[in-house]
Scaffold this active site. Sequence first.
Site, PDB file in Angstrom:
ATOM      1  N   GLY A 473       1.046  -1.172   0.108  1.00 16.90           N
ATOM      2  CA  GLY A 473      -0.150   0.200   0.355  1.00 16.90           C
ATOM      3  C   GLY A 473       0.596   1.144   0.078  1.00 16.90           C
ATOM      4  O   GLY A 473       0.083   2.196   0.089  1.00 16.90           O
ATOM      5  N   THR A 474       2.063   1.231  -0.513  1.00 11.05           N
ATOM      6  CA  THR A 474       3.155   1.670  -0.104  1.00 11.05           C
ATOM      7  C   THR A 474       2.902   2.750  -1.083  1.00 11.05           C
ATOM      8  O   THR A 474       4.000   3.803  -0.733  1.00 11.05           O
ATOM      9  CB  THR A 474       4.828   1.448   0.653  1.00 11.05           C
ATOM     10  OG1 THR A 474       4.719   0.651   0.361  1.00 11.05           O
ATOM     11  CG2 THR A 474       4.371   1.532   1.596  1.00 11.05           C
ATOM     12  N   ALA A 516      10.887   2.282   0.279  1.00  9.84           N
ATOM     13  CA  ALA A 516      10.929   3.293  -0.279  1.00  9.84           C
ATOM     14  C   ALA A 516      12.353   3.878  -1.473  1.00  9.84           C
ATOM     15  O   ALA A 516      13.184   3.312  -2.814  1.00  9.84           O
ATOM     16  CB  ALA A 516       9.978   4.361   0.137  1.00  9.84           C
ATOM     17  N   LYS A 692      14.724   9.277   2.342  1.00  6.20           N
ATOM     18  CA  LYS A 692      14.993   8.591   3.190  1.00  6.20           C
ATOM     19  C   LYS A 692      13.077   8.460   2.916  1.00  6.20           C
ATOM     20  O   LYS A 692      12.816   8.311   2.308  1.00  6.20           O
ATOM     21  CB  LYS A 692      15.172   9.709   4.001  1.00  6.20           C
ATOM     22  CG  LYS A 692      16.586   9.715   4.072  1.00  6.20           C
ATOM     23  CD  LYS A 692      17.264  10.549   5.489  1.00  6.20           C
ATOM     24  CE  LYS A 692      16.033  12.374   5.321  1.00  6.20           C
ATOM     25  NZ  LYS A 692      16.826  12.563   6.139  1.00  6.20           N
ATOM     26  N   GLU A 696       6.492   5.679   8.628  1.00  8.40           N
ATOM     27  CA  GLU A 696       6.244   6.042   9.745  1.00  8.40           C
ATOM     28  C   GLU A 696       6.935   7.158  10.275  1.00  8.40           C
ATOM     29  O   GLU A 696       6.495   7.032  11.479  1.00  8.40           O
ATOM     30  CB  GLU A 696       7.683   4.629  10.173  1.00  8.40           C
ATOM     31  CG  GLU A 696       7.168   2.948   9.913  1.00  8.40           C
ATOM     32  CD  GLU A 696       7.965   2.121  10.344  1.00  8.40           C
ATOM     33  OE1 GLU A 696       7.653   1.347   9.901  1.00  8.40           O
ATOM     34  OE2 GLU A 696       8.897   2.175  11.101  1.00  8.40           O
TER      35      GLU A 696
END
Lengths: 736, 220, 316
Positions: A473-474, A516, A692, A696
């Site tokens: 879902g990222t 990522a 980066k 989260e």
Amino acid sequence: MKFDRPATQNPIDRLKVVGQPLDRIDGPLKTTGTAPYAYEHHDVVADAAYGWTIGAGIAIGRITRMDLAEAERAPGVIAIVTADNAGLLGKGDHNTVRLLGGPDVQHYHQAVALVIAESFEQARAAAGLVKIDYAAEPGVFDLTAAKGSAIAPEPNELTGPVDTRIGDFAAAFAEAPVTLDATYTTPDHSHAMMEPHATLAAWEGDRLTVWTSNQMIAWATADLAKTLGIAPENVRVVSPFIGGGFGGKLFLRADVLLAALGARAARRPVKVALQRPLIANNTTHRPATIQRIRIGARRDGTITAIGHESWSGDQPGGGLETAVSQTRLLYAGANRMTAMRLAELHLPEGNAMRAPGEAPGMMALEIAMDEVAEKLEIDPVEFRIINDTSVDPENPERPFSARALAECLRQGAERFGWNRRDPRPGRTRDGRWLIGMGVAAAFRNNLLITSGARVRLDGTGQVTVETDMTDIGTGSYTIIAQTAAEMMGVPVERVTVRLGDSDFPVSAGSGGQFGANNSTAGVYAACVKLREEIARRLGFNSEAAEFENGEVRSGNRAMPIAAAAAEGDIVAEDKIEYGDLSERYQQSTFGGHFVEVGVDIATGEARIRRMLAVCAAGRILNPKSARSQVIGAMTMGAGAALMEELAVDTRRGFFVNHDLAGYEVPVHADIPHQDVIFVDETDPMSSPMKAKGVGELGICGVAAAVANAVYNATGVRVRDYPITLDKYLDRLPDVA
Amino acid sequence: MQKLVPSSLSRRDLLAASTASLTGAVLAQAEDASPEETAHADAGTAMRPPIRAQVSFTVNDRPRELDLDTRTTLLDALREHLHLTGTKKGCDHGQCGACTVLVGGVRINSCLTLAVMHQGDAIITIEGLGTPENMHRMQTAFVKHDGYQCGYCTPGQICSAVAVIGEIEAGIPSHVTPDLTGTPELVAEEIRERMSGNICRCGAYSNIVDAITEVAGSRA
Amino acid sequence: MTPFTYERAGSPAEAAAAAARTPGARFIAGGTNLLDLMKLQIETPAHLIDVNGLALDTIEATKDGGLRIGALVRNTALAADRRVRRDYALLSRALLAGASGQLRNKATTAGNLLQRTRCPYFYDTVQPCNKRRPGSGCAAIGGVSRQLAIIGTSEACIATHPSDMAVALRALDASVETVQADGAPRRIPLAEFHRLPGDTPHIETVLEPGELITAVRLPKPVGGRHIYRKVRDRASYAFALVSIGAILHEDGSGQVALGGVAHKPWRVEAAEAELPRGAKAAAEQILAGARPSRDNAFKITLVERTLAAVLAEARG
């Protein structure tokens, strides 16, 4: 490709595709219901039988009798797998507790049997005929009671040192004119992803294929092989779409093992989805913490002493919730200490959930900062900025690679209208609502992990990327396509991305907000190789060649890249590997959370009215999907602030509210419009992508911002999450 | 034929089982139950072979005839028998909304209804709203506004969203409608309340509301 | 879920007769609670009688100026009915505060009254529960009980009734119409419909064997301010910690029923005389004899404060 020097100019910096807010390339599949999830591969396996998982009915003890006779005779039943007939099983490196229990039971709802039948309905009904007698043993289920027995475990790579000391904390704290010594608690949290853990398993001779829902393909492959005692090369794990994970699907879980064992026993493919009421106790959860924070400051707001201690519990052999980690890095202060202690509990296995360590740690630390700011009569935004640092406070020789905390806080304050906040709590009303604003810093480390990819160019000019990276879902599909498109100079439509298959090169996987940056850096590395090969074949000097508009160009000469593959596909594979840049430079992501709440003056119900996050996380690869990651994390943080808690029955040793009615997570009505701002930042120390993690960062601090807003609204400080009305109702103004 | 209920039950108890209060199987266990024993169904009932029934309805305008175990939910009929896996099983207990479909134009949780209860019904699933090549405008708006992340709750959100606009236009009030005797408005607060039966753990709510607002606005 | 035979009933009398005739039979309408419990094998009917085809889905005016609501009227339809919204706003509000849009579209008036407790120990079939397995004990007592009952409890059970609608109906002095197994009609005041747990918590209503609810009757409108206030942790799609259904008149009199506090919608008519004296006085009488647990003692304060807010809203 070894990344051991700061990134310089590279093709990604063109930002023709990378950095653009593209719609997700998997969007049309997901929105039309045509993206296949683990339980849905009817096209590849036509005749799967159905498994139903039985969870243990006690927290700790032994199965004294298991009567399968009736269940085995029940209509449609093909086989029943138990520890008795499953053969010798190992345990995966990433599992604390065995995935198939019996005769010993290690926790409530630990899987003890799988009933396999021709139909779902038959498997479920037959499971009701399995009779199990237990001899329960006394266990330890209450963290507060067990706190005294907690020990300092051996440190490891994940925990870092369990005790840290810089300067003389005790003396500085004793001398400080303004001090805070407060204890905070965070409860156990459930990932509660929407797709249950699910697996379809099929054997072909010795070879096993599992279609599952897993964030870390290589871990799952290795741990499944180890648990079954078979060669890893005989295991294939496929997980192209994952219906949410949040850390709950980092590891091999019972659905995979049971489906594999079930398929072996049934001699045909078997699929298993953990029933929702099992998930909270059968799988992992974020462990509860007790945190003591002491801060000493001078009247000018300078922190002179900062101490953070945390207690958490886990199964024997389990690990710490590293709730103090951010306190080692976030604020300046010459005298510092942290400590972590672990108690042995017999609740289900604790493990990673979105931003392990920092998420619960920031929940406590950022209330503490608010409390100290109030004692100092300094604005909480300013107080944080006063204690900003450009170097690792434990090691001033070591600078941050980039650190825009102050900018995030200032920009956020400006955008949010922070100057309209009355610092005196309980003073702002809107009808029946007490209004409050709260702020918190956001902080989450950036992790560098080796990541590989394979890139193929075919004769039509289509570029195909293959990596075992996952998209939970990222937005992995999309940012990987953007990376390859940018590198190869083709439109994103000319890139095909194939993910989540152990036949593909091993990637960083999805976790710890490291997916990522690392996975796209791995694709970057493979693309560099592919560019070199294309240039070589077409007779270009690869140093000078530019890839643009589907062509390779150098000087006046240009050739379509497809020409390089006219004779056959070109395949390049590489991985990104990291040098010591993360040791020389502290790499972290920063942000500021701003929240406005209303608290009903009569009932105490707290409702969020506005939310803003300002984030500094290096280059943002896709502002649209990155923003979604942040708002999603803010939403989960809102849940942690106001409602989420796995309620422990400390007599019987289990999480009582083990379904989605009992474990409340935010619904639409709980979440207002959310604003996200990304500070313009590139971080050349992180990777060639200069990006980066951000997925989260958004959850770290947000719950404290809510808590601080509730305090500003009511004047009642609650230090025990979630901040539910029963904890402050009797201290609200009289309404009778 | 196997006995259907335990012989220990009186006639009154059998009759009581047809009201809301208790079931034969539960009562029968009371005599010998130990708390440590896994609850299990009465063997006499559970050992019955599956009882099958025919049902016919249309799914996405296509007539379907199924011969099903009576226990099959509409959700499992769609996913496991018709292989229409766009409708998702998130909880199977009416607690999440991932299984939302439209039956006769009305949104329901397909996990809490039996397939055999839908004789003659017209069922629309996410696959019936649009395809990747020919998307419904709600699907297009979800992509544009990134109203999803993992995608698992998404079909349910979209089916619900389509129905919500219809419910507001039909004047059906909600918990947040200020005046019950008035007409509800197509505003964000109404959308949020009405969409609250569709949980999104990825937390795409803010974007979902934007997507629905855009589609609703274009209709107004 | 154990195998069951299935039939569609043609008339209420036929349905009641079928239930009387067939061992282990249950009626099914919306199914939103029954199927939930069947999946967990908390309910194990051998036969389902689908009553959705019975013509019990209309709302009609009665001769005495009230309304007769068919048993099968869906929650959405009932909440949206113009007459209900105008004259019985409390009922609309209570319905709209419950469940989700999808569930309200399916759930029926009768089914809502008959829904069973959401006590987590009732739902966890391994745990002792006198309601699910009579005589096995109550794991909720001394356990996690924040959501559970504070009044009218027993040594055997501290479950709550989860319905919002029933709270409104109780305040509205509704009654339930049924047809019994022999075809005879019966009318039961809502006040008498649900039982307290006592030592038989598995028997939740006064319905006789085979008895089928056909309608709910509302007396003629009484006017006043209608307020339904539901307090919960999340803003929607959650069961009440406490809810208050109130009809309040200008002279300070009124009718007040509570949800989330007891095994049935909780109303103490005698306490309503205290309403003009304020929330504290009234709440004290309504909750006289309450025996909360440590987890749910806050509900006493919450009821008082919420009632104060409701009274203020009615005045304002």
